[in-house]
Every structure is written in C-alpha cells, then in structure tokens.
Design an enzyme around this catalytic site. Structure first.
Site, PDB file in Angstrom:
ATOM      1  N   LEU A   1       0.851  -1.185   0.000  1.00 51.89           N
ATOM      2  CA  LEU A   1       0.000   0.000   0.000  1.00 51.89           C
ATOM      3  C   LEU A   1       0.886   1.233   0.000  1.00 51.89           C
ATOM      4  CD1 LEU A   1      -2.656  -1.067   2.664  1.00 51.89           C
ATOM      5  CD2 LEU A   1      -2.948  -1.012   0.191  1.00 51.89           C
TER       6      LEU A   1
ATOM      7  N   ASN B   1       0.431   4.030   1.278  1.00 52.54           N
ATOM      8  CA  ASN B   1       0.451   4.774   2.544  1.00 52.54           C
ATOM      9  C   ASN B   1       0.875   3.902   3.729  1.00 52.54           C
ATOM     10  OD1 ASN B   1      -1.828   3.244   2.568  1.00 52.54           O
ATOM     11  ND2 ASN B   1      -3.215   4.848   3.228  1.00 52.54           N
ATOM     12  N   CYS B   2       1.428   2.727   3.455  1.00 45.62           N
ATOM     13  CA  CYS B   2       1.912   1.828   4.504  1.00 45.62           C
ATOM     14  C   CYS B   2       3.369   2.180   4.829  1.00 45.62           C
ATOM     15  CB  CYS B   2       1.797   0.384   4.008  1.00 45.62           C
ATOM     16  SG  CYS B   2       2.669  -0.836   5.008  1.00 45.62           S
ATOM     17  N   ASP B   3       3.645   2.475   6.092  1.00 42.40           N
ATOM     18  CA  ASP B   3       5.000   2.863   6.494  1.00 42.40           C
ATOM     19  C   ASP B   3       6.036   1.788   6.164  1.00 42.40           C
ATOM     20  OD1 ASP B   3       4.140   5.297   7.442  1.00 42.40           O
ATOM     21  OD2 ASP B   3       3.978   4.642   9.528  1.00 42.40           O
TER      22      ASP B   3
ATOM     23  N   ARG C   1       6.762   1.783   2.502  1.00 37.55           N
ATOM     24  CA  ARG C   1       7.573   2.952   2.133  1.00 37.55           C
ATOM     25  C   ARG C   1       9.036   2.732   2.486  1.00 37.55           C
ATOM     26  NH1 ARG C   1       4.310   8.061   4.262  1.00 37.55           N
ATOM     27  NH2 ARG C   1       2.543   6.715   4.549  1.00 37.55           N
TER      28      ARG C   1
END
Length: 106
Positions: free
Chosen positions: A6, A8-10, A13
């Site tokens: 995803l 927006n998944c830390d 990233r």
C-alpha cells in the site's frame, strides 16, 4: 522487482526507499494478479493473511472462514505487506531476514 503493498503503509515505504529499483504495486488500487497470489499462498500459506489488520477485525466470522485466496481477492489490504517479487524469488514482510536476503543494510 515488484513490491506489492500500500502506498500509505509505512513498512512498504521503508522497503521501497531501500529498494529504489522496485516498482510499487498498490494492492488496494491495482490488486495482485491471481497467479502471483496463488504462488505466494503456496509458498507462505497462512502467513500471507494479516490477521492483525483493521480489515481483518472488521470481517464477520463467516467472512473470515472463506478460503484465503478468495479473501485476498475481495480484500487486498488483508495481505501481509510488502510482498516482494523478484523473478522467481518471493519475500513476505520487511524484517531483518528479508532485508538480508535482498542485500539491504538494515
């Protein structure tokens, strides 16, 4: 190299930053190809499902009883992230062992 996760998944990233050659495939927007999911399920089994996610907690008992591949097709965010596919090699998650296997300094 493809990184299924995803945007927006830390954790995704962090993995993407450490693997600049990887292409992020947002599973919520694009999904995961069925053949990739099937191979990942064969290799990782139940570990492929993230049973600690908010998506999992929102499912009814009947929904949770569905076969894992059906659940992942209906709810792509249920997949443990990231799923990294590099040729024939597959890695699940972003722990020290995955980083070591990919030659990334932690």
């Amino acid at each position: 190299m493809k990184l299924y996760g995803l945007k927006n998944c830390d954790t995704c990233r962090k993995a993407l930053k450490a693997l600049p050659q990887a292409e992020l495939v947002d599973v919520r927007a694009e999904g995961v190809p069925g053949d990739v999911l099937a191979v990942a399920h064969e290799r990782f089994g139940e570990k492929l499902l993230n049973t600690r996610s908010t998506t999992w907690r929102g499912l009814s008992e009947a929904e949770r009883a569905a076969p894992p591949l059906e659940l992942l097709a209906a709810h792509p965010a249920l997949m443990k992230r990231p799923l990294i596919v590099d040729g024939d090699a597959m890695h699940l998650g972003w722990d020290k062992s995955v980083q070591a296997a990919l030659g990334v300094a932690a």
